[in-house]
Structure formats: structure tokens, C-alpha cells
Design a protein around this motif. Structure first.
Motif, PDB file in Angstrom:
ATOM      1  N   UNK A   8     -55.507  31.452  36.115  1.00 55.30           N
ATOM      2  CA  UNK A   8     -55.214  32.547  35.194  1.00 55.30           C
ATOM      3  C   UNK A   8     -56.450  32.958  34.408  1.00 55.30           C
ATOM      4  N   UNK A   9     -57.299  31.988  34.096  1.00 55.52           N
ATOM      5  CA  UNK A   9     -58.551  32.316  33.408  1.00 55.52           C
ATOM      6  C   UNK A   9     -59.426  33.188  34.293  1.00 55.52           C
ATOM      7  N   UNK A  10     -59.469  32.873  35.575  1.00 55.06           N
ATOM      8  CA  UNK A  10     -60.248  33.679  36.515  1.00 55.06           C
ATOM      9  C   UNK A  10     -59.686  35.089  36.615  1.00 55.06           C
ATOM     10  N   UNK A  84     -49.767  44.311  43.504  1.00 50.82           N
ATOM     11  CA  UNK A  84     -49.606  42.856  43.411  1.00 50.82           C
ATOM     12  C   UNK A  84     -50.211  42.182  44.637  1.00 50.82           C
ATOM     13  N   UNK A  85     -50.012  42.779  45.805  1.00 48.39           N
ATOM     14  CA  UNK A  85     -50.636  42.262  47.031  1.00 48.39           C
ATOM     15  C   UNK A  85     -52.149  42.227  46.884  1.00 48.39           C
ATOM     16  N   UNK A  86     -52.733  43.299  46.370  1.00 49.48           N
ATOM     17  CA  UNK A  86     -54.184  43.354  46.201  1.00 49.48           C
ATOM     18  C   UNK A  86     -54.661  42.325  45.190  1.00 49.48           C
ATOM     19  N   UNK A  87     -53.888  42.120  44.124  1.00 47.33           N
ATOM     20  CA  UNK A  87     -54.272  41.110  43.137  1.00 47.33           C
ATOM     21  C   UNK A  87     -54.259  39.720  43.758  1.00 47.33           C
ATOM     22  N   UNK A  88     -53.245  39.432  44.580  1.00 45.82           N
ATOM     23  CA  UNK A  88     -53.210  38.142  45.272  1.00 45.82           C
ATOM     24  C   UNK A  88     -54.388  37.966  46.203  1.00 45.82           C
ATOM     25  N   UNK A  89     -54.805  39.047  46.862  1.00 45.06           N
ATOM     26  CA  UNK A  89     -55.982  38.985  47.730  1.00 45.06           C
ATOM     27  C   UNK A  89     -57.229  38.666  46.919  1.00 45.06           C
ATOM     28  N   UNK A 120     -49.238  29.933  42.893  1.00 44.22           N
ATOM     29  CA  UNK A 120     -48.425  29.981  41.674  1.00 44.22           C
ATOM     30  C   UNK A 120     -48.950  31.052  40.724  1.00 44.22           C
ATOM     31  N   UNK A 121     -50.266  31.103  40.552  1.00 42.85           N
ATOM     32  CA  UNK A 121     -50.858  32.094  39.646  1.00 42.85           C
ATOM     33  C   UNK A 121     -50.578  33.511  40.129  1.00 42.85           C
ATOM     34  N   UNK A 122     -50.720  33.750  41.431  1.00 42.47           N
ATOM     35  CA  UNK A 122     -50.458  35.082  41.972  1.00 42.47           C
ATOM     36  C   UNK A 122     -48.978  35.444  41.835  1.00 42.47           C
ATOM     37  N   UNK A 123     -48.107  34.461  42.054  1.00 40.94           N
ATOM     38  CA  UNK A 123     -46.674  34.711  41.913  1.00 40.94           C
ATOM     39  C   UNK A 123     -46.312  35.038  40.469  1.00 40.94           C
ATOM     40  N   UNK A 124     -46.869  34.295  39.522  1.00 39.82           N
ATOM     41  CA  UNK A 124     -46.590  34.552  38.108  1.00 39.82           C
ATOM     42  C   UNK A 124     -47.182  35.891  37.666  1.00 39.82           C
ATOM     43  N   UNK A 125     -48.339  36.240  38.202  1.00 40.87           N
ATOM     44  CA  UNK A 125     -48.913  37.560  37.905  1.00 40.87           C
ATOM     45  C   UNK A 125     -47.999  38.666  38.427  1.00 40.87           C
ATOM     46  N   UNK A 126     -47.427  38.456  39.619  1.00 38.48           N
ATOM     47  CA  UNK A 126     -46.464  39.413  40.146  1.00 38.48           C
ATOM     48  C   UNK A 126     -45.245  39.537  39.247  1.00 38.48           C
ATOM     49  N   UNK A 127     -44.786  38.401  38.723  1.00 35.94           N
ATOM     50  CA  UNK A 127     -43.655  38.424  37.792  1.00 35.94           C
ATOM     51  C   UNK A 127     -44.011  39.207  36.526  1.00 35.94           C
ATOM     52  N   UNK A 128     -45.259  39.098  36.097  1.00 34.07           N
ATOM     53  CA  UNK A 128     -45.698  39.855  34.932  1.00 34.07           C
ATOM     54  C   UNK A 128     -45.666  41.354  35.190  1.00 34.07           C
ATOM     55  N   UNK A 129     -46.099  41.758  36.372  1.00 40.20           N
ATOM     56  CA  UNK A 129     -46.042  43.181  36.727  1.00 40.20           C
ATOM     57  C   UNK A 129     -44.586  43.657  36.741  1.00 40.20           C
ATOM     58  N   UNK A 130     -43.690  42.836  37.291  1.00 38.07           N
ATOM     59  CA  UNK A 130     -42.265  43.184  37.308  1.00 38.07           C
ATOM     60  C   UNK A 130     -41.733  43.337  35.890  1.00 38.07           C
ATOM     61  N   UNK A 172     -42.977  37.226  45.501  1.00 39.20           N
ATOM     62  CA  UNK A 172     -43.318  36.897  46.885  1.00 39.20           C
ATOM     63  C   UNK A 172     -44.503  37.705  47.389  1.00 39.20           C
ATOM     64  N   UNK A 173     -44.687  38.927  46.904  1.00 40.44           N
ATOM     65  CA  UNK A 173     -45.840  39.708  47.356  1.00 40.44           C
ATOM     66  C   UNK A 173     -47.139  39.160  46.785  1.00 40.44           C
TER      67      UNK A 173
END
Length: 276
Positions: A8-10, A84-89, A120-130, A172-173
Motif C-alpha cells: 500500500x505504501x508503494x 482497477x485492472x491497470x492498477x493491479x498491473x 491482497x493490496x490490489x484487491x483492497x484497492x479495487x474495493x476502495x474504488x468500488x 477480483x479485477x
């Protein structure tokens, strides 16, 4: 948890998250406007005469207030999931882009733990966008429905189900993005390929399966398009079942399957790949 906090810091110390957020917000506003116009005409116009029984049944299903409410409450999903997909990438490819991956794996030799933290970080970031998009959609939808003399429909389970499954889609994305980034380590290459596959691949897949089904007169071929994760995501948030389409839970199963597959492959590849 230390690894997750590190991820998350990154994310927070780069510009990607808020740039993608601005893009998601702009597309959310545009999508909600389009959906609101569609809902206005659907709720106010009668079923056109002269339609064949199948088209008439489909039109009637889309005129249902529950369907329109679920669609409005989940506005912006298509483009929101892309960001969200791009953020996970970026979560995984930035390590290779800036050559910090060696330091990461030296400080934490257990590569599986590192990848799990990124997932986990990417999934939680996706939850934040939601959370942000839903917080904007709910009052906007309530206001719009009130102008149509319709209740907010939040007491209807299909509407609440769509909102909650939309959360699952965003989560999931994020996982899909990390898995995709592992397969293509180049940040530019991964993002360009992901955008092309998401936008062009979705349209091409839908057209291909529909035309092929009409050519062979086999409806089941048209249903294969719901195996595409982007189309499956839209299916899982539909408030009502549309004639000729699979039920909502099929989309959820497809998306979970893609996420498990990409997450597992990404973890296995990272455990054995040379990072030098």
C-alpha cells in the motif's frame, strides 16, 4: 500484514492510483448520464408494437424498475474495472520497471508471500474504488428515481445483490491485474495489451460469438461470450434475468475462475522465474 502495508505504501507514493481514480470518476459521470437517459425512456415508454415475442420479452425485462435501479447503482463498472485492472498491473510491473524487484525478494525471500501481499493490496484497492463509485452512485440514483416517482429500490434483494456483487467484481479485477502483470513484465507492454484486450477483445468476442451462433442457429454458442471476464462482470450485476442470457451467478463463477487461474499462474511463475 507488514508486506501488505508495504504494498500500500508503494501504491500511495506513486501517481497511478489517483490518475486512474480521476479516469474512473470521469467515466462514471458519463456512464451514469447514459444509464439515466436509458432508464428515463425505459420507464416511460411502452413496449413498441410489432416486436417478435423474444424481443418483446427482452424489452419488458429491461423496463423493470429493479433492472434499471441495479444498472444505475452499478454505473461505471465497465470502465472502473479497467482502471482497477491497470492498477493491479502497475502493482507488479512497477517492480520490474524501476528494478526494485531484486531488493523486494532479497528482503523477503518467500516469493509466494510477496505475491499474495500484492494480490491482497490490489484487491483492497479495487474495493476502495468500488466504495467511492458506489458512494457517488447511490445518492445520484436515489435522486433520479425520485424524479420518476419511483422508490429507491434499496429494499429489493436483487438490487442489493447487484451492489454487493459489484464489490466482488472490483476485488477480483485487482487480482486479475496482478496475474496479468506477471505474464507481461513490461509495464508499457502490459498496460497497452490489457487495454486492447479489454476494449477491443470484449467487443470482438461478443460480435464473434453472436454471429457464429446465428450462422449455425445454435443459441448456446452465443452464451460462450459470457466466458469473457468483462462480459461476465456485467452479467453478475444484472438485477433481473434477461431472456436469452444466463443467470447472474454464472458471471460470478466465471470471474472467480479467471481470478483463481491468473492468481495461481502468477504465483507459480514468480516463484520460478529469474528476476535478474
Amino acid at each position: 500484514m507488514n508486506l501488505v502495508r508495504s504494498e500500500f505504501l508503494k501504491i500511495r507514493t506513486t501517481n497511478a492510483w489517483w490518475l486512474f481514480g480521476l479516469g474512473a470518476f470521469a467515466m462514471l459521470a458519463l456512464t451514469f448520464l447514459v444509464n439515466a437517459l436509458g432508464a428515463y425512456y425505459a420507464l416511460s415508454e411502452p413496449t413498441p408494437e410489432g416486436l417478435n415475442p423474444d424481443d418483446a420479452a427482452t424489452f419488458e425485462a429491461t423496463r423493470d424498475v429493479v433492472y434499471q435501479a441495479a444498472n444505475l447503482y452499478t454505473s461505471g463498472q465497465f470502465f472502473g474495472l479497467l482502471f482497477v485492472l491497470l492498477l493491479g498491473i502497475v502493482v507488479i510491473t512497477s517492480e520490474f520497471q524501476h528494478q526494485t524487484v531484486t531488493t523486494t525478494f532479497l528482503s523477503t525471500p518467500h516469493r509466494t508471500a510477496v505475491i499474495l501481499a500484492k494480490l491482497v493490496a490490489a484487491a483492497l484497492a479495487g474495493a476502495g474504488y468500488w466504495l467511492v463509485t458506489t458512494a457517488l452512485n447511490i445518492p445520484a440514483t436515489i435522486i433520479f428515481l425520485s424524479t420518476q416517482d419511483v422508490s429507491n429500490q434499496l429494499g429489493e434483494w436483487p438490487v442489493l445483490r447487484s451492489i454487493l456483487l459489484n464489490l466482488l467484481a472490483y476485488v477480483l479485477w485487482g487480482v486479475l491485474g496482478v496475474g496479468f502483470g506477471v505474464l507481461i513484465r513490461s509495464q508499457i507492454g502490459a498496460t497497452v495489451t490489457a487495454v486492447a484486450l479489454y476494449l477491443l477483445g470484449t467487443a470482438a468476442g461478443a460480435i464473434f460469438f453472436t454471429l457464429f451462433a446465428n450462422w449455425l442457429d445454435a443459441d448456446w454458442i452465443s452464451d460462450l461470450q459470457y466466458g469473457l471476464p468483462s462480459i461476465a462482470s456485467g452479467l453478475m450485476v444484472s438485477g433481473t434475468n434477461i431472456p436469452g442470457q444466463p443467470v447472474f451467478w454464472v458471471g460470478a463463477v466465471v470471474l472467480v475462475g479467471w481470478s483463481v487461474l491468473t492468481g495461481t499462474i502468477g504465483t507459480l511463475i514468480t516463484r520460478t522465474r529469474d528476476i535478474s
